[in-house]
Design a protein around this motif. Sequence first.
Motif, PDB file in Angstrom:
ATOM      1  N   GLN A 428       0.808  -1.209   0.000  1.00 52.35           N
ATOM      2  CA  GLN A 428       0.000   0.000   0.000  1.00 52.35           C
ATOM      3  C   GLN A 428       0.850   1.272   0.000  1.00 52.35           C
ATOM      4  O   GLN A 428       0.352   2.361  -0.285  1.00 52.35           O
ATOM      5  CB  GLN A 428      -0.942   0.013   1.199  1.00 52.35           C
ATOM      6  N   LEU A 429       2.150   1.150   0.314  1.00 46.85           N
ATOM      7  CA  LEU A 429       3.034   2.301   0.333  1.00 46.85           C
ATOM      8  C   LEU A 429       3.640   2.602  -1.032  1.00 46.85           C
ATOM      9  O   LEU A 429       4.192   3.687  -1.241  1.00 46.85           O
ATOM     10  CB  LEU A 429       4.173   2.068   1.332  1.00 46.85           C
ATOM     11  N   PHE A 430       3.563   1.658  -1.968  1.00 44.74           N
ATOM     12  CA  PHE A 430       4.328   1.774  -3.203  1.00 44.74           C
ATOM     13  C   PHE A 430       3.734   2.751  -4.203  1.00 44.74           C
ATOM     14  O   PHE A 430       4.468   3.360  -4.976  1.00 44.74           O
ATOM     15  CB  PHE A 430       4.476   0.388  -3.843  1.00 44.74           C
ATOM     16  N   SER A 431       2.419   2.888  -4.245  1.00 46.46           N
ATOM     17  CA  SER A 431       1.812   3.815  -5.188  1.00 46.46           C
ATOM     18  C   SER A 431       0.346   4.041  -4.843  1.00 46.46           C
ATOM     19  O   SER A 431      -0.380   3.085  -4.556  1.00 46.46           O
ATOM     20  CB  SER A 431       1.916   3.283  -6.624  1.00 46.46           C
ATOM     21  N   ASN A 432      -0.078   5.298  -4.919  1.00 46.27           N
ATOM     22  CA  ASN A 432      -1.496   5.605  -4.710  1.00 46.27           C
ATOM     23  C   ASN A 432      -2.354   5.104  -5.871  1.00 46.27           C
ATOM     24  O   ASN A 432      -3.571   4.955  -5.733  1.00 46.27           O
ATOM     25  CB  ASN A 432      -1.687   7.115  -4.541  1.00 46.27           C
ATOM     26  N   LEU A 433      -1.723   4.858  -7.016  1.00 49.69           N
ATOM     27  CA  LEU A 433      -2.465   4.395  -8.186  1.00 49.69           C
ATOM     28  C   LEU A 433      -2.983   2.971  -8.028  1.00 49.69           C
ATOM     29  O   LEU A 433      -3.856   2.537  -8.771  1.00 49.69           O
ATOM     30  CB  LEU A 433      -1.587   4.479  -9.434  1.00 49.69           C
ATOM     31  N   LEU A 434      -2.438   2.236  -7.052  1.00 45.76           N
ATOM     32  CA  LEU A 434      -2.884   0.859  -6.833  1.00 45.76           C
ATOM     33  C   LEU A 434      -4.366   0.796  -6.473  1.00 45.76           C
ATOM     34  O   LEU A 434      -5.026  -0.205  -6.731  1.00 45.76           O
ATOM     35  CB  LEU A 434      -2.051   0.205  -5.733  1.00 45.76           C
ATOM     36  N   SER A 435      -4.862   1.872  -5.879  1.00 45.32           N
ATOM     37  CA  SER A 435      -6.283   1.887  -5.519  1.00 45.32           C
ATOM     38  C   SER A 435      -7.175   1.944  -6.766  1.00 45.32           C
ATOM     39  O   SER A 435      -8.319   1.475  -6.740  1.00 45.32           O
ATOM     40  CB  SER A 435      -6.584   3.083  -4.607  1.00 45.32           C
ATOM     41  N   LEU A 436      -6.649   2.480  -7.856  1.00 50.52           N
ATOM     42  CA  LEU A 436      -7.440   2.599  -9.082  1.00 50.52           C
ATOM     43  C   LEU A 436      -7.680   1.251  -9.739  1.00 50.52           C
ATOM     44  O   LEU A 436      -8.652   1.079 -10.476  1.00 50.52           O
ATOM     45  CB  LEU A 436      -6.740   3.539 -10.070  1.00 50.52           C
ATOM     46  N   ILE A 437      -6.783   0.287  -9.491  1.00 51.50           N
ATOM     47  CA  ILE A 437      -6.953  -1.041 -10.096  1.00 51.50           C
ATOM     48  C   ILE A 437      -7.432  -2.060  -9.068  1.00 51.50           C
ATOM     49  O   ILE A 437      -7.438  -3.259  -9.337  1.00 51.50           O
ATOM     50  CB  ILE A 437      -5.633  -1.510 -10.744  1.00 51.50           C
ATOM     51  N   GLY A 438      -7.831  -1.578  -7.890  1.00 47.72           N
ATOM     52  CA  GLY A 438      -8.465  -2.445  -6.916  1.00 47.72           C
ATOM     53  C   GLY A 438      -7.536  -3.217  -6.011  1.00 47.72           C
ATOM     54  O   GLY A 438      -7.998  -4.021  -5.197  1.00 47.72           O
ATOM     55  N   TYR A 439      -6.217  -3.000  -6.106  1.00 47.34           N
ATOM     56  CA  TYR A 439      -5.291  -3.702  -5.224  1.00 47.34           C
ATOM     57  C   TYR A 439      -5.410  -3.191  -3.792  1.00 47.34           C
ATOM     58  O   TYR A 439      -5.324  -3.964  -2.836  1.00 47.34           O
ATOM     59  CB  TYR A 439      -3.841  -3.523  -5.717  1.00 47.34           C
ATOM     60  N   THR A 440      -5.564  -1.891  -3.657  1.00 51.67           N
ATOM     61  CA  THR A 440      -5.714  -1.277  -2.339  1.00 51.67           C
ATOM     62  C   THR A 440      -6.962  -0.409  -2.327  1.00 51.67           C
ATOM     63  O   THR A 440      -7.539  -0.116  -3.375  1.00 51.67           O
ATOM     64  CB  THR A 440      -4.479  -0.420  -1.981  1.00 51.67           C
ATOM     65  N   GLY A 441      -7.355   0.027  -1.127  1.00 52.24           N
ATOM     66  CA  GLY A 441      -8.542   0.848  -0.984  1.00 52.24           C
ATOM     67  C   GLY A 441      -8.217   2.329  -0.983  1.00 52.24           C
ATOM     68  O   GLY A 441      -7.116   2.747  -1.349  1.00 52.24           O
ATOM     69  N   SER A 442      -9.162   3.111  -0.527  1.00 49.96           N
ATOM     70  CA  SER A 442      -9.032   4.567  -0.582  1.00 49.96           C
ATOM     71  C   SER A 442      -8.175   5.148   0.531  1.00 49.96           C
ATOM     72  O   SER A 442      -7.757   6.300   0.455  1.00 49.96           O
ATOM     73  CB  SER A 442     -10.424   5.205  -0.523  1.00 49.96           C
ATOM     74  N   ILE A 443      -7.895   4.384   1.576  1.00 47.00           N
ATOM     75  CA  ILE A 443      -7.128   4.906   2.694  1.00 47.00           C
ATOM     76  C   ILE A 443      -5.693   5.211   2.261  1.00 47.00           C
ATOM     77  O   ILE A 443      -5.112   4.503   1.435  1.00 47.00           O
ATOM     78  CB  ILE A 443      -7.118   3.905   3.874  1.00 47.00           C
ATOM     79  N   ASP A 444      -5.132   6.306   2.772  1.00 49.32           N
ATOM     80  CA  ASP A 444      -3.746   6.639   2.480  1.00 49.32           C
ATOM     81  C   ASP A 444      -2.832   5.528   2.988  1.00 49.32           C
ATOM     82  O   ASP A 444      -3.027   4.996   4.086  1.00 49.32           O
ATOM     83  CB  ASP A 444      -3.381   7.968   3.153  1.00 49.32           C
ATOM     84  N   GLY A 445      -1.825   5.163   2.199  1.00 41.51           N
ATOM     85  CA  GLY A 445      -0.968   4.039   2.550  1.00 41.51           C
ATOM     86  C   GLY A 445      -0.270   4.202   3.887  1.00 41.51           C
ATOM     87  O   GLY A 445      -0.187   3.254   4.682  1.00 41.51           O
ATOM     88  N   LYS A 446       0.234   5.396   4.161  1.00 45.71           N
ATOM     89  CA  LYS A 446       0.931   5.618   5.431  1.00 45.71           C
ATOM     90  C   LYS A 446      -0.036   5.528   6.605  1.00 45.71           C
ATOM     91  O   LYS A 446       0.300   4.980   7.653  1.00 45.71           O
ATOM     92  CB  LYS A 446       1.618   6.986   5.424  1.00 45.71           C
ATOM     93  N   ARG A 447      -1.236   6.043   6.420  1.00 49.29           N
ATOM     94  CA  ARG A 447      -2.244   5.963   7.482  1.00 49.29           C
ATOM     95  C   ARG A 447      -2.659   4.510   7.702  1.00 49.29           C
ATOM     96  O   ARG A 447      -2.785   4.052   8.841  1.00 49.29           O
ATOM     97  CB  ARG A 447      -3.457   6.812   7.106  1.00 49.29           C
ATOM     98  N   GLY A 448      -2.869   3.780   6.609  1.00 50.01           N
ATOM     99  CA  GLY A 448      -3.233   2.376   6.741  1.00 50.01           C
ATOM    100  C   GLY A 448      -2.155   1.575   7.450  1.00 50.01           C
ATOM    101  O   GLY A 448      -2.448   0.721   8.297  1.00 50.01           O
ATOM    102  N   THR A 449      -0.905   1.852   7.125  1.00 48.78           N
ATOM    103  CA  THR A 449       0.215   1.167   7.770  1.00 48.78           C
ATOM    104  C   THR A 449       0.270   1.485   9.251  1.00 48.78           C
ATOM    105  O   THR A 449       0.476   0.597  10.091  1.00 48.78           O
ATOM    106  CB  THR A 449       1.536   1.584   7.100  1.00 48.78           C
ATOM    107  N   GLU A 450       0.086   2.754   9.591  1.00 47.69           N
ATOM    108  CA  GLU A 450       0.119   3.169  10.996  1.00 47.69           C
ATOM    109  C   GLU A 450      -0.953   2.449  11.814  1.00 47.69           C
ATOM    110  O   GLU A 450      -0.672   1.892  12.886  1.00 47.69           O
ATOM    111  CB  GLU A 450      -0.091   4.685  11.106  1.00 47.69           C
ATOM    112  N   ILE A 451      -2.180   2.440  11.304  1.00 47.71           N
ATOM    113  CA  ILE A 451      -3.283   1.811  12.033  1.00 47.71           C
ATOM    114  C   ILE A 451      -3.038   0.323  12.202  1.00 47.71           C
ATOM    115  O   ILE A 451      -3.177  -0.235  13.295  1.00 47.71           O
ATOM    116  CB  ILE A 451      -4.616   2.060  11.297  1.00 47.71           C
ATOM    117  N   LEU A 452      -2.677  -0.338  11.109  1.00 48.61           N
ATOM    118  CA  LEU A 452      -2.442  -1.775  11.156  1.00 48.61           C
ATOM    119  C   LEU A 452      -1.369  -2.125  12.178  1.00 48.61           C
ATOM    120  O   LEU A 452      -1.554  -3.025  13.011  1.00 48.61           O
ATOM    121  CB  LEU A 452      -2.037  -2.269   9.768  1.00 48.61           C
TER     122      LEU A 452
END
Length: 489
Positions: A428-452
């Motif tokens: 989820q940290l590698f690219s925000n574009l991953l959300s456009l192809i469904g690999y990741t969701g709308s949450i910001d990668g750094k925020r998602g990493t922090e919460i997890l």
Amino acid sequence: MRILELLLVLSCISLLVNVWFRMKISRNIRIATICFSLGIFVCQLIFEGYRWQMVFLYFLTFLLMIISFLRLKIKVRFIRVCCHFFAVLLIAVSIFLSLSFPVFNLPEVQGPYKVGTQTFHFIDEKRVDPFSESEDGKRELIVQVWYPAENVNKRKRQYLIPQDKEILQKYKKAFAESLGVPSFMLDYWKYIKSNAYEDARLIDTKTSLPVVLISHGGGTSRVLHTTQAENLASNGFIAIAIDHPYFTAATAFPDGTVTGFKAKDALTDFFGTSKKYGEVWMADLQFVLDNLEKINNGAIRSKFEGKLDLNNIGMMGHSFGGATAFNAVATNERIKAGINMDGTLYNMDSIPSSTKPFMFIQPEEFIVQKEEIEKNQVTNTSNMTEEEWNELMNYKRKEFEVINQSLASRGVMISIKGTKHYNFTDFQLFSNLLSLIGYTGSIDGKRGTEILNKYVVDFFSIHLQGIDGRLIYKQNANYPEVRFHSIEE
């Protein structure tokens, strides 16, 4: 963008201005601009390194330096305006690509300790690898350990991907094939740094440290769980990630061999292959646990002798690795607690019910699906036959029943808003574009990493360290994205 990349953008813009207003700019300023741009161009390539995202900017900078030096002129104003517009467009494209596929360092660890790392190569002489090209090829594993460290000042932080040129090329090719992209697009991965220091000194502690095993998903890699491992280590755990060869996108061995992903039928026939492959993963886990005992008693020499608290072992995993963690906690007496991050359960009829602490971390869509299926509110909109659809629904109901049994005991289930399957990895940290192809969701990668990482550490701190937790028992205002789920839901 990195500092010199940003300066290169500014120097390119200054060259463009220089060319546009060439008649109004003095010779000294023009030469100074060219020299400055040339210096930044060379320094960026030397100190930060080339990456494909900047190729348009490299080309444009070089071209504008020549035009500015020779004071070339396009007499037709319309053509001149179009050329300048095209130049601005190239700059914009380079900025977009650089921001969309950034060179980044992994987020800083959240715990009080620095982190060291060491990698082991284990060979199971008693087991033949089902994927080996040799009939009697033994099962080999790469196991990476992260641990709380000290005296790291004179050491360099480890890169995320191996830096050996030959191994790096094989890694890129294997991951690119898995992602379905040209390998050159992953060139910039070689610049990503972790927070761990290779073979640093283990902290001076009189007590042994709890252990957390980490198992990746099918077709990924242990390296995509580095932030989770680092954060556990920074909070006083020994985190141990297992690469399951031929189930990873790439696994590098000491002799330079890099294996790829061979278990592709697991992606197309999960029901038919999960039990078979699950047995391989469980055997890998058993073998690693046996080797941890040897490390702890000194039979395998290392800095961890006597430092592994084998009475407090946890396990976590993503996808197939998460389901394996669930099975391992239920069947292995040595594992005390576990976490499943969006892993579909398998081999459920052979897994006994367990009263051990377990946490399920799910994306939003899993919760929606669970509620709809349990309430019979889902219809077949796929290309499945009625028989295939009924088989899938029965399987999912069985899975939800097993999950509910865990929740009724000492289980916890949370979902994180804006996440999808690969938000539970460093991907989820590698690219925000991953959300456009469904690999990741709308949450910001750094925020998602922090919460997890916060919830993972909190769970294992409670069950392996005996520390009171602040997060996994109730909603926390600092993390509104997290929702708790009970059986009734």
